[in-house]
Design a protein around this motif. Structure first.
Motif, mmCIF file in Angstrom:
data_model
loop_
_atom_site.group_PDB
_atom_site.id
_atom_site.type_symbol
_atom_site.label_atom_id
_atom_site.label_comp_id
_atom_site.label_asym_id
_atom_site.label_seq_id
_atom_site.Cartn_x
_atom_site.Cartn_y
_atom_site.Cartn_z
ATOM 1 N N UNK A 40 0.852 -1.188 0.000
ATOM 2 C CA UNK A 40 0.000 0.000 0.000
ATOM 3 C C UNK A 40 0.890 1.241 0.000
ATOM 4 N N UNK A 41 0.635 2.135 -0.963
ATOM 5 C CA UNK A 41 1.421 3.353 -1.113
ATOM 6 C C UNK A 41 0.508 4.568 -1.122
ATOM 7 N N UNK A 42 1.028 5.696 -0.666
ATOM 8 C CA UNK A 42 0.391 6.970 -0.945
ATOM 9 C C UNK A 42 0.762 7.378 -2.369
ATOM 10 N N UNK A 43 -0.191 7.941 -3.077
ATOM 11 C CA UNK A 43 0.059 8.351 -4.461
ATOM 12 C C UNK A 43 1.251 9.302 -4.561
ATOM 13 N N UNK A 44 1.385 10.200 -3.597
ATOM 14 C CA UNK A 44 2.452 11.202 -3.641
ATOM 15 C C UNK A 44 3.850 10.607 -3.500
ATOM 16 N N UNK A 45 3.944 9.368 -3.027
ATOM 17 C CA UNK A 45 5.249 8.746 -2.834
ATOM 18 C C UNK A 45 5.738 7.985 -4.061
ATOM 19 N N UNK A 46 4.926 7.964 -5.121
ATOM 20 C CA UNK A 46 5.280 7.246 -6.346
ATOM 21 C C UNK A 46 5.386 8.213 -7.514
ATOM 22 N N UNK A 47 6.121 7.839 -8.568
ATOM 23 C CA UNK A 47 6.217 8.712 -9.743
ATOM 24 C C UNK A 47 4.842 8.980 -10.353
ATOM 25 N N UNK A 48 4.661 10.183 -10.879
ATOM 26 C CA UNK A 48 3.396 10.510 -11.537
ATOM 27 C C UNK A 48 3.330 9.906 -12.931
ATOM 28 N N UNK A 49 4.471 9.715 -13.574
ATOM 29 C CA UNK A 49 4.512 9.081 -14.890
ATOM 30 C C UNK A 49 4.192 7.595 -14.748
ATOM 31 N N UNK A 50 3.178 7.130 -15.468
ATOM 32 C CA UNK A 50 2.699 5.751 -15.306
ATOM 33 C C UNK A 50 3.778 4.735 -15.653
ATOM 34 N N UNK A 51 4.511 4.962 -16.726
ATOM 35 C CA UNK A 51 5.548 4.007 -17.125
ATOM 36 C C UNK A 51 6.646 3.915 -16.074
ATOM 37 N N UNK A 52 7.073 5.056 -15.560
ATOM 38 C CA UNK A 52 8.094 5.042 -14.513
ATOM 39 C C UNK A 52 7.564 4.376 -13.246
ATOM 40 N N UNK A 53 6.312 4.674 -12.897
ATOM 41 C CA UNK A 53 5.699 4.055 -11.716
ATOM 42 C C UNK A 53 5.657 2.546 -11.844
ATOM 43 N N UNK A 54 5.217 2.059 -12.997
ATOM 44 C CA UNK A 54 5.092 0.615 -13.183
ATOM 45 C C UNK A 54 6.454 -0.075 -13.170
ATOM 46 N N UNK A 55 7.447 0.564 -13.769
ATOM 47 C CA UNK A 55 8.801 0.008 -13.732
ATOM 48 C C UNK A 55 9.302 -0.098 -12.295
ATOM 49 N N UNK A 56 9.005 0.924 -11.507
ATOM 50 C CA UNK A 56 9.388 0.921 -10.094
ATOM 51 C C UNK A 56 8.694 -0.208 -9.339
ATOM 52 N N UNK A 57 7.406 -0.395 -9.575
ATOM 53 C CA UNK A 57 6.652 -1.428 -8.865
ATOM 54 C C UNK A 57 7.113 -2.826 -9.251
ATOM 55 N N UNK A 58 7.459 -3.020 -10.513
ATOM 56 C CA UNK A 58 8.000 -4.316 -10.935
ATOM 57 C C UNK A 58 9.291 -4.621 -10.180
ATOM 58 N N UNK A 59 10.127 -3.607 -10.020
ATOM 59 C CA UNK A 59 11.376 -3.782 -9.287
ATOM 60 C C UNK A 59 11.113 -4.095 -7.818
ATOM 61 N N UNK A 60 10.180 -3.368 -7.202
ATOM 62 C CA UNK A 60 9.864 -3.591 -5.789
ATOM 63 C C UNK A 60 9.317 -4.993 -5.571
#
Length: 361
Positions: free
Chosen positions: A19-39
């Motif tokens: 569970x994340x707060x929206x403000x703690x993740x990238x606003x760019x969807x592609x960057x966000x998804x790449x980050x989540x895949x890594x996590x």
């Protein structure tokens, strides 16, 4: 160098996720998804280099923010992170992960806690529908401990009542997206329904199954999986979902007579693994189909229902799910309407801290 992303790990219903707060993740969807895949550690069937649990039910993400809407308190975006491929999908809701959203929002101070209990109004961004989660908050603190039980989860916890307000047709545009209570796809009778989750109901006997097979048995049956996937791909087109080859919806639910005193028994492909239980909104869709004459589910249970309030017990591999419903027009497809759907879930905060990722991500 590594950097930390604030994160909670929570069990919601019979699922587990981050569970994340929206403000703690990238606003760019592609960057966000790449980050989540890594996590999560995807793609890797063990997710050994991340926080995922090597199963679709434990590779989930909730992104929560304060809502700008007047009728809700928080916005909730659900993301399904694939285990064995680099894919992050927002094509569906998740009612199990939803069970933890209210508690997370209160923990993070997005809305103030009330004495004794707090109703959190949640806007589900995936489909634009709303739900209300009632959280126990004695002394204005979220309570996770109690005597409530849900099948598929060991132990007991504080009850969370979730009331779904407007989920009918939220993904497909209408409750029965094909315009029929029953269709035939590849010579198999099916009911296509979307009451919060797009689901295709199939009679287990159409595949020479009893319905009591374990998830492992069903997953090992390659011929069965191929036929169900072929039906799913065609059903997706008819349900206004387009090409669902790379989508996690619709879910495919094998229906059979109840085994343990419930109303109907299920085995659900989600869509390529078999659920150890059944999804929250998936169970709502199944329960809805049960009470309308002419559906695959209603023909199996051979029961008529009167208009009004009722409890529908949906069996799954590890127990059963009780869905509270208020419906009208159960004997007439054209007039059928779901007035209310609600159910009991529990949640547990497992960890809070930071998910560590490369500083370059």
């Amino acid at each position: 160098m590594l950097k930390g992303i604030p994160c909670y790990i929570m069990r919601g219903g019979t699922s587990k996720g981050l569970y994340f707060l929206e403000d703690d993740l990238p606003t760019d969807v592609e960057l966000r998804n790449t980050l989540l895949l890594s996590i999560m550690g995807s793609p890797d069937e063990r997710q050994i280099n991340g926080l995922g649990g090597a199963h679709p039910l434990t590779s989930k993400v909730a992104i929560v923010s304060k809502s700008s809407r007047k009728d809700t308190d928080v916005d909730y975006l659900f993301l399904q992170v694939a285990v064995d491929k680099a894919q992050v999908s927002d094509a569906q809701n998740c009612g199990n992960i939803l069970a933890g959203v209210g508690a997370f929002a209160l923990e993070k101070g997005l809305i103030p806690s009330q004495n004794e209990q707090t109703d959190v109004r949640i806007h589900m961004l995936n489909t634009g529908s709303n739900a209300v989660a009632r959280i126990q908050t004695p002394n204005k603190q979220v309570n996770y401990e109690g005597t409530a039980t849900i099948d598929g989860v060991p132990g007991t916890a504080a009850p969370i009542l979730i009331d779904f307000l407007d989920v009918a047709g939220s993904s497909c545009g209408r409750l029965f997206p094909t315009g029929n209570a029953q269709d035939t796809i590849l010579d198999v009778p099916v009911t296509c329904i979307d009451n919060g989750m797009p689901v295709v109901l199939l009679n287990a006997s159409s595949f020479a199954l009893k319905g009591d097979e374990s998830p492992a048995e069903l997953e090992a049956n390659s011929d069965l999986k191929q036929k169900i996937e072929a039906i799913r791909l065609e059903a997706g087109k008819r349900m206004n979902l387009g090409d669902v080859t790379n989508k996690t919806v619709p879910k495919m639910s094998l229906i059979s007579p109840a085994l343990k005193g419930g109303l109907v028994n299920t085995r659900t492909f989600i869509p390529h693994r078999v659920h150890e239980a059944i999804g929250v909104l998936g169970s709502v869709s199944v329960a809805t189909a049960c009470v309308l004459q002419g559906t695959v589910a209603n023909q199996i249970i051979k029961q008529s229902f009167s208009d009004g309030c009722m409890n529908i017990e949906v069996e799954h591999p590890t127990g059963q799910f009780i869905v509270e419903m208020d419906v009208t027009g159960t004997d007439n497809f054209e007039n059928f309407m779901v007035n209310r759907a609600a159910l009991l879930r529990t949640a547990r905060l497992l960890m809070r801290g930071e998910a560590m990722v490369s500083a370059s991500e």
